[in-house]
Motif scaffolding. Structure first.
Motif, PDB file in Angstrom:
ATOM      1  N   ALA A 191      -4.702  11.071 -10.147  1.00  0.00           N
ATOM      2  CA  ALA A 191      -5.013  11.110 -11.581  1.00  0.00           C
ATOM      3  C   ALA A 191      -4.367   9.937 -12.309  1.00  0.00           C
ATOM      4  CB  ALA A 191      -4.534  12.433 -12.174  1.00  0.00           C
ATOM      5  N   ASN A 192      -3.189   9.611 -11.854  1.00  0.00           N
ATOM      6  CA  ASN A 192      -2.460   8.496 -12.446  1.00  0.00           C
ATOM      7  C   ASN A 192      -3.241   7.188 -12.297  1.00  0.00           C
ATOM      8  OD1 ASN A 192      -0.418   7.159 -13.639  1.00  0.00           O
ATOM      9  ND2 ASN A 192       1.185   7.842 -12.224  1.00  0.00           N
ATOM     10  N   LEU A 193      -3.722   6.986 -11.090  1.00  0.00           N
ATOM     11  CA  LEU A 193      -4.494   5.764 -10.818  1.00  0.00           C
ATOM     12  C   LEU A 193      -5.783   5.746 -11.614  1.00  0.00           C
ATOM     13  CD1 LEU A 193      -3.908   5.579  -6.972  1.00  0.00           C
ATOM     14  CD2 LEU A 193      -3.280   3.815  -8.630  1.00  0.00           C
ATOM     15  N   LYS A 222      -6.294   7.064 -14.420  1.00  0.00           N
ATOM     16  CA  LYS A 222      -6.005   6.827 -15.825  1.00  0.00           C
ATOM     17  C   LYS A 222      -5.918   5.321 -16.100  1.00  0.00           C
ATOM     18  CE  LYS A 222      -2.158   8.448 -17.582  1.00  0.00           C
ATOM     19  NZ  LYS A 222      -1.091   9.472 -17.469  1.00  0.00           N
ATOM     20  N   VAL A 223      -5.308   4.629 -15.190  1.00  0.00           N
ATOM     21  CA  VAL A 223      -5.114   3.194 -15.402  1.00  0.00           C
ATOM     22  C   VAL A 223      -6.372   2.398 -15.073  1.00  0.00           C
ATOM     23  CG1 VAL A 223      -3.781   1.168 -14.692  1.00  0.00           C
ATOM     24  CG2 VAL A 223      -2.649   3.389 -14.930  1.00  0.00           C
ATOM     25  N   PHE A 224      -7.051   2.758 -13.998  1.00  0.00           N
ATOM     26  CA  PHE A 224      -8.131   1.909 -13.487  1.00  0.00           C
ATOM     27  C   PHE A 224      -9.534   2.475 -13.697  1.00  0.00           C
ATOM     28  CE2 PHE A 224      -4.390   0.753 -11.010  1.00  0.00           C
ATOM     29  CZ  PHE A 224      -4.393  -0.620 -11.169  1.00  0.00           C
ATOM     30  N   GLY A 225      -9.613   3.647 -14.285  1.00  0.00           N
ATOM     31  CA  GLY A 225     -10.922   4.278 -14.389  1.00  0.00           C
ATOM     32  C   GLY A 225     -11.181   5.137 -13.167  1.00  0.00           C
ATOM     33  N   VAL A 226     -12.196   5.950 -13.258  1.00  0.00           N
ATOM     34  CA  VAL A 226     -12.428   6.949 -12.221  1.00  0.00           C
ATOM     35  C   VAL A 226     -12.739   6.305 -10.873  1.00  0.00           C
ATOM     36  CG1 VAL A 226     -13.807   8.935 -11.541  1.00  0.00           C
ATOM     37  CG2 VAL A 226     -13.248   8.580 -13.949  1.00  0.00           C
ATOM     38  N   LYS A 227     -13.709   5.420 -10.897  1.00  0.00           N
ATOM     39  CA  LYS A 227     -14.165   4.850  -9.626  1.00  0.00           C
ATOM     40  C   LYS A 227     -13.073   4.038  -8.943  1.00  0.00           C
ATOM     41  CE  LYS A 227     -18.767   5.650  -9.593  1.00  0.00           C
ATOM     42  NZ  LYS A 227     -19.593   6.009  -8.433  1.00  0.00           N
ATOM     43  N   THR A 228     -12.561   3.105  -9.696  1.00  0.00           N
ATOM     44  CA  THR A 228     -11.566   2.219  -9.110  1.00  0.00           C
ATOM     45  C   THR A 228     -10.307   2.986  -8.725  1.00  0.00           C
ATOM     46  OG1 THR A 228     -12.454   0.556 -10.611  1.00  0.00           O
ATOM     47  CG2 THR A 228     -10.443  -0.018  -9.440  1.00  0.00           C
ATOM     48  N   GLY A 229      -9.920   3.921  -9.583  1.00  0.00           N
ATOM     49  CA  GLY A 229      -8.732   4.719  -9.302  1.00  0.00           C
ATOM     50  C   GLY A 229      -8.884   5.522  -8.023  1.00  0.00           C
ATOM     51  N   THR A 230     -10.038   6.170  -7.891  1.00  0.00           N
ATOM     52  CA  THR A 230     -10.304   6.953  -6.687  1.00  0.00           C
ATOM     53  C   THR A 230     -10.299   6.079  -5.444  1.00  0.00           C
ATOM     54  OG1 THR A 230     -11.670   8.428  -8.008  1.00  0.00           O
ATOM     55  CG2 THR A 230     -11.940   8.544  -5.620  1.00  0.00           C
ATOM     56  N   LYS A 231     -10.942   4.913  -5.594  1.00  0.00           N
ATOM     57  CA  LYS A 231     -11.024   4.013  -4.442  1.00  0.00           C
ATOM     58  C   LYS A 231      -9.631   3.577  -4.007  1.00  0.00           C
ATOM     59  CE  LYS A 231     -12.567  -0.198  -4.535  1.00  0.00           C
ATOM     60  NZ  LYS A 231     -13.430  -1.331  -4.957  1.00  0.00           N
ATOM     61  N   LEU A 232      -8.824   3.217  -4.994  1.00  0.00           N
ATOM     62  CA  LEU A 232      -7.458   2.801  -4.684  1.00  0.00           C
ATOM     63  C   LEU A 232      -6.713   3.910  -3.960  1.00  0.00           C
ATOM     64  CD1 LEU A 232      -5.878   0.851  -7.674  1.00  0.00           C
ATOM     65  CD2 LEU A 232      -5.863   0.235  -5.256  1.00  0.00           C
ATOM     66  N   PHE A 233      -6.848   5.107  -4.490  1.00  0.00           N
ATOM     67  CA  PHE A 233      -6.136   6.247  -3.911  1.00  0.00           C
ATOM     68  C   PHE A 233      -6.582   6.492  -2.469  1.00  0.00           C
ATOM     69  CE2 PHE A 233      -5.838  10.777  -2.951  1.00  0.00           C
ATOM     70  CZ  PHE A 233      -4.504  11.020  -3.238  1.00  0.00           C
ATOM     71  N   GLU A 234      -7.884   6.505  -2.276  1.00  0.00           N
ATOM     72  CA  GLU A 234      -8.389   6.785  -0.929  1.00  0.00           C
ATOM     73  C   GLU A 234      -8.025   5.661   0.041  1.00  0.00           C
ATOM     74  OE1 GLU A 234     -12.554   7.593  -1.371  1.00  0.00           O
ATOM     75  OE2 GLU A 234     -12.182   9.723  -1.814  1.00  0.00           O
ATOM     76  N   TYR A 235      -8.197   4.419  -0.408  1.00  0.00           N
ATOM     77  CA  TYR A 235      -7.852   3.298   0.457  1.00  0.00           C
ATOM     78  C   TYR A 235      -6.384   3.354   0.871  1.00  0.00           C
ATOM     79  CZ  TYR A 235     -12.251   0.694  -0.101  1.00  0.00           C
ATOM     80  OH  TYR A 235     -13.545   0.280  -0.049  1.00  0.00           O
ATOM     81  N   ALA A 236      -5.548   3.729  -0.076  1.00  0.00           N
ATOM     82  CA  ALA A 236      -4.120   3.767   0.227  1.00  0.00           C
ATOM     83  C   ALA A 236      -3.827   4.776   1.334  1.00  0.00           C
ATOM     84  CB  ALA A 236      -3.333   4.108  -1.031  1.00  0.00           C
ATOM     85  N   ILE A 245       0.832  -1.191   0.000  1.00  0.00           N
ATOM     86  CA  ILE A 245       0.000   0.000   0.000  1.00  0.00           C
ATOM     87  C   ILE A 245       0.874   1.252   0.000  1.00  0.00           C
ATOM     88  CG2 ILE A 245      -1.766   1.274   1.294  1.00  0.00           C
ATOM     89  CD1 ILE A 245      -2.827  -1.401   2.269  1.00  0.00           C
ATOM     90  N   GLY A 246       2.023   1.154   0.666  1.00  0.00           N
ATOM     91  CA  GLY A 246       2.951   2.286   0.711  1.00  0.00           C
ATOM     92  C   GLY A 246       3.323   2.755  -0.684  1.00  0.00           C
ATOM     93  N   GLU A 247       3.499   1.807  -1.590  1.00  0.00           N
ATOM     94  CA  GLU A 247       3.867   2.191  -2.952  1.00  0.00           C
ATOM     95  C   GLU A 247       2.724   2.925  -3.652  1.00  0.00           C
ATOM     96  OE1 GLU A 247       6.348  -1.002  -5.049  1.00  0.00           O
ATOM     97  OE2 GLU A 247       5.710  -2.008  -3.209  1.00  0.00           O
ATOM     98  N   ILE A 248       1.511   2.552  -3.312  1.00  0.00           N
ATOM     99  CA  ILE A 248       0.348   3.226  -3.903  1.00  0.00           C
ATOM    100  C   ILE A 248       0.247   4.649  -3.353  1.00  0.00           C
ATOM    101  CG2 ILE A 248      -2.155   3.105  -4.274  1.00  0.00           C
ATOM    102  CD1 ILE A 248      -0.671   0.748  -5.439  1.00  0.00           C
ATOM    103  N   GLN A 249       0.614   4.797  -2.101  1.00  0.00           N
ATOM    104  CA  GLN A 249       0.545   6.121  -1.472  1.00  0.00           C
ATOM    105  C   GLN A 249       1.392   7.136  -2.238  1.00  0.00           C
ATOM    106  OE1 GLN A 249       1.790   5.301   2.538  1.00  0.00           O
ATOM    107  NE2 GLN A 249      -0.273   4.690   3.213  1.00  0.00           N
ATOM    108  N   GLY A 250       2.431   6.646  -2.870  1.00  0.00           N
ATOM    109  CA  GLY A 250       3.302   7.554  -3.613  1.00  0.00           C
ATOM    110  C   GLY A 250       2.768   7.962  -4.978  1.00  0.00           C
TER     111      GLY A 250
END
Length: 978
Positions: free
Chosen positions: A534-536, A538-552, A525-530
DNA sequence: CTTGTGTGGTAGC
DNA sequence: ATCGCTACCACACAAG
């Protein structure tokens, strides 16, 4: 037989010329309808052997018994004169008029034979016999029907009164039917064929179906040892058993008397569900959710909901440690659970086993054993592995205790996550002082209590949101407690991303391939925190990207409070998936299975008092390179999945309606029965039972101001139903009717009414002088050609083919009385090009070639093809042509290997029309609306009315009138059938 | 922009 | 032998 054309063609022409115009039109119309409506091959008695050119089958009306040309003589009289088998289906199968129509048919047949100077002597083989057919048979029910009445017998479609039939013909019976029919003479179809062939009634007991054992065993197990002759025995006397026409389900005896069966067996579903852990998990979860939802609704009624005002939530996540293993071990005091490796799986501990490990204890995990692993593999890692049996009842008991304890603690809310796992919010139970100690006290006493009551250990994770509570639980396990209340980012830093909820293999793979291509170790998760948000995205779509970012970053707003939004926790779909044990030989077996699955679905629907308006069928089909039998016993192996959905014009909870849709969808997808490995039926867009008949006319919407539409539906009775899903529904009966449907509907109904009138010898007022082009197209091309010239001679026109961007299909609707009606539905979304039969799949799916082969299946029987709706037929033909041009070998190769015996395809009756049940005939009478009963005039009236009132909305009174008319129409359609 | 369809992913043991 | 379910979400794409 003869020169060019043959006698059948010329006699057909002769016959045609004897008819009045009206009779001819009626004949074509209702014959075509029959083709749509009747059971497999009902319209074509010629069973169309493989080596017979299909050309002859469409024009020759010979009654040819499969594999047996001689029978033609017996049946058809002296020479191989035509029987006009196809026309038999013209005489309805309607139960009420059955006898009359059978007699009419015989009379007509006699006349026709006279005309041709043939012998008119009537065979009397079956005199005194009253025959009923149950289930799918080969030859088809229609064929048997004809054979019986042509030879002096009577035929009935319904066993209305006890003892109505002297014989029942069936190829297989469900246990239930067996009991029901035990006082009948239940015989195989061969009895009919043999009796005719030998010219005398054969002993029924030689063909008795009851007490047949379940077919030949195809598995290697115990081939020689048929230990189960009594399984089906009733009070029937001993009889010789003829060869089964179709392989039935494998059945394998085991020492404990239970049996293993595959999907062909009537009890397969029951057995499967009884033993499937995943099925249990899903059902338990759904049941728990429902239970808690109801509880919450009940509570809020009495005391109103107090929203938890706490800004700092305290979420508790409680979960049994390796639940199944722990509970199963309770029955085994001889096992030292803390020190011996224990797991739960089916079928003991054989080293070659492909059984899944449902749950393994922490001792196993030290060896690298994981849940979901096969016993075979786990055994290699951990030779001392002990496999325990499932104890589903035990799991339920433990779960019940867990939830009782949780409820007793009176938390702010409880959300069941699983049978053994729940989320609690306890914010209001904890004071601001000594928070950490209070939480710990609460949780430890909870853990103690659960252990005392269940003798099972649980772990508890606590934090201020669901995400962190979940991760805390992970840290707490096994048999531990962890409260994460500070240093969140630090805590998250070294946890692998796959621990985040919603992050599974696919996302991890995507991360590795697209974000961290150089990382060799597990991504944390630490690596995701970095990463940038927007990057996330782009790769995963808005919903999934946002979720990943927030979860991290430890952010999660998920609510577990059912009360705050009960809607979000109510079930919106029901589905049943079976991807194990699916092995079929013919489409008839699949049809039967689809009905069984639909029955299960509808049971659930009815329990919920709901109806569905959308049915989705998903299938798994063996991937091209995958072995026929996968490594896992009766597993699905590597498969490609296909799904198709269909809107119901009328929401339904009737298994026949749902099942019929599923059958249609199955044909739509197109899959060789032998390749099918998984079946799933899903129903969505659920509507409360009862509301589905109250739905408003869509144009009623016009009289409601836009603002009102956004608000509640209950406000005033004039506000139309504002269920979004229904706005797209094409046809609602009785009261919802789309204008496009209105335009589509009349011609077919008109034809039917007119046909009915004529049949009832009602005076014909104005029979249309043209033929519905679509009706016409239902006929085989050669017939079409023949008819075309005849019609031209008579100056009867074939109507313009309605330009169809829309796909027309038929929904069969059933009533409580068992009657059925086919309703024409137009689905504008399904443009033909979207059909997977035609169009190549998305780039991702590597299935193009595979699909081509399926097309081949549909190709085999031209008559069958001709029965398909024109649009579908066209697609298949186009696809087939392309297939032939590009690749010819696949089919031949398979046939050589014996995997595609030709008979399979002739059996399969792979047509939409083969789906529709026998009692299609509908007794639509004439209903008056605005002093007319003519649909065409009514349509015009309504059309004018709509155009006139489209701006300001219709007058209330007009609406009422029209609604009344539609209701009457519906009542006739649904309730006045045999 | 809207809506709908078909596909794929995830979670629990 | 063996029981690889199922609800729900999100996305890509198509059609208007």
């Amino acid at each position: 037989m003869s020169q060019d054309g043959g006698p059948s063609e010329s006699s057909f022409r002769d016959y045609m010329s004897t008819l009045e115009d009206d009779e001819l039109i009626e004949l074509i119309t209702s014959w075509s309808q029959k083709r749509k409506a009747s059971s497999p091959k009902a319209a074509d008695i010629n069973t169309n052997d493989a080596d017979q050119p299909s050309h002859s089958s469409s024009l020759s009306f010979q009654l040819a018994q499969e594999d047996n040309e001689e029978s033609v003589d017996d049946l058809g009289g002296d020479d191989k004169g035509p029987i006009f088998g196809d026309y038999a289906s013209y005489f309805a199968t309607k139960a009420q008029n059955q006898q009359i129509e059978d007699e009419k048919f015989l009379e007509w047949n006699k006349k026709r034979q006279q005309v041709q100077g043939q012998d008119t002597k009537v065979s009397s083989i079956f005199t005194g016999c009253v025959v009923h057919v149950n289930g799918y048979t080969r030859p088809s029910i229609a064929t048997i029907h004809k054979l019986i009445i042509l030879n002096g017998g009577k035929f009935i479609h319904h066993l209305s009164s006890k003892g109505a039939a002297t014989h029942i013909i069936a190829e297989r019976l469900t246990p239930r039917k067996q009991a029901e029919f035990k006082n009948y003479k239940v015989v195989r179809p061969q009895w009919v064929l043999d009796s005719i062939e030998r010219g005398s009634l054969q002993r029924w007991s030689d063909y008795s179906l009851i007490e047949v054992d379940y077919g030949q065993q195809r598995l290697q197990f115990r081939n020689e040892d048929q230990t189960n002759p009594h399984a089906k025995q009733d009070d029937e006397d001993e009889s010789e058993i003829g060869p089964s026409t179709e392989p039935m389900s494998e059945i394998v005896d085991t020492t404990d008397g239970t049996t293993t069966i595959d999907s062909k067996h009537p009890d397969f579903l029951k057995q499967f569900f009884a033993k499937s852990r995943l099925h249990h998990l899903s059902t338990w979860k759904a049941d728990l959710r429902l239970e808690f939802l109801n509880m919450v609704i009940e509570q809020s009624k009495s005391q109103g909901h107090m929203p938890t005002g706490a800004s700092h939530r305290i979420i508790v996540h409680v979960d049994f440690d390796c639940f199944f293993a722990t509970v199963s071990a309770l029955k085994r005091p001889d096992i030292d659970f803390q020190n011996q490796p224990v797991c739960v799986s089916h079928g003991g501990t054989k080293p070659g086993s492909t059984a899944d490990i449902a749950s393994c204890n922490y001792v196993c995990r030290k060896y690298g054993v994981k849940n979901g692993m096969w016993v075979r593999q786990a055994k290699k890692l951990c030779p001392d592995l002990i496999c325990l049996d499932y104890d589903f009842l035990g799991y339920e008991t433990a779960s019940k205790k867990l939830y009782e304890i949780l409820l007793g603690l009176k938390p702010d809310c409880i959300l069941p996550v699983s049978i053994d796992e729940a989320l609690l919010e306890i914010s209001s139970l904890i004071d601001d002082e000594n928070t950490v100690e209070q939480v710990q006290g609460f949780c430890e006493s909870l853990r103690r209590e659960i252990y005392e009551q269940t003798r099972c250990t649980v772990s508890v994770g606590v934090s201020h949101n669901v995400l962190l509570a979940k991760l805390s639980l992970r840290k707490a396990k096994p048999n531990g407690y962890f409260y994460l209340h500070e240093n969140f980012e630090e805590f998250l830093h070294n946890i692998p991303v796959s621990s985040l909820p919603g992050v599974g293999g696919a996302i991890v793979n995507k991360l590795i391939s697209q974000v961290f291509p150089h990382s060799s170790s597990e991504i944390t998760i630490g690596e995701i925190q970095g990463l940038e948000r927007a990057n996330l995205e782009k790769v995963f779509g808005v919903k999934t990207g946002t979720k990943l970012f927030e979860y991290a970053h430890g952010i999660d707003h998920t609510s577990i409070d059912i009360n705050s939004n009960p809607e979000a926790f109510t079930r919106k779909s029901i589905s049943i998936d079976i991807n194990w044990g699916i092995r079929f030989d013919s489409i008839a077996q699949i049809d039967e299975f689809l009905f069984r699955v639909s029955e299960e679905i509808c049971n659930k629907l009815q329990l919920m008092k709901m109806c569905t308006s959308q049915v989705t069928l998903k299938i798994l089909k063996r991937s091209k390179g995958a072995p026929i039998e996968p490594p896992k016993f009766l597993g699905c192996g590597q498969c490609d999945s296909f799904s198709k959905s269909s809107r119901l014009g009328i929401p339904s909870d009737d298994y026949r309606t749902i099942g019929m849709e599923a059958r249609i969808l199955f044909r739509n997808i197109g899959c060789d029965p032998l390749e099918l490995r998984g079946v799933s039926i899903q129903v969505t867009k659920l509507i409360e039972k009862g509301k589905e008949v109250q739905m408003r006319l869509p144009f009623a919407r016009l009289d409601a101001p836009k603002t009102a539409r956004l608000e509640g539906k209950e406000q005033h009775s004039d506000t139309p139903m504002e269920d979004k899903s229904m706005e797209t529904t094409q046809l609602e009966i009785p009261s919802e009717l789309d204008s496009s449907v209105l335009r589509e509907l009349p011609s077919s109904i008109e034809k039917r009414i007119d046909a009915q009138r004529q049949r009832d010898k009602a005076p014909i007022v104005d029979l249309p002088r043209d033929i519905d082009a679509q009706v016409f197209e239902q006929l085989p091309p050669s017939i079409q050609e023949e008819l075309r010239s005849e019609l031209r001679r008579r100056n009867i026109t074939i109507g313009e083919r309605t330009p169809k961007r829309k796909r027309v299909y038929y929904q069969q609707v059933f009533t409580r009385t068992g009657a059925s009606e086919v309703i024409r539905i137009i689905s504008p979304r399904k443009s033909p090009s979207k059909s997977p039969l035609k169009k190549s799949p998305t780039k991702k799916s590597p299935v193009k070639d595979v699909k081509r082969r399926e097309t081949k299946v549909a190709k085999v029987d031209e008559d069958v093809l001709n029965e398909l709706p024109p649009s579908l037929r066209k697609e298949i033909l186009e696809e087939w042509d392309e297939y032939e041009r590009t690749n010819m070998t696949e089919f031949d190769r398979l046939r050589e290997r014996g995997k595609l015996p030709e008979t399979k395809f002739h059996n399969s009756a792979n047509s939409i029309e083969s789906l529709v049940m026998d009692d299609f005939e509908c007794k639509i009478n004439l209903i008056m609306f605005q002093k007319t009963s003519q649909p065409s005039k009514i349509i015009k009236l309504v059309d004018r009315w709509m155009k006139k009132t489209v701006e300001k909305g219709p007058h209330h009174r007009d609406l009422e009138l029209f609604q009344t008319y539609l209701s009457k129409l519906n009542i006739i359609a649904i309730h006045c059938m045999p």
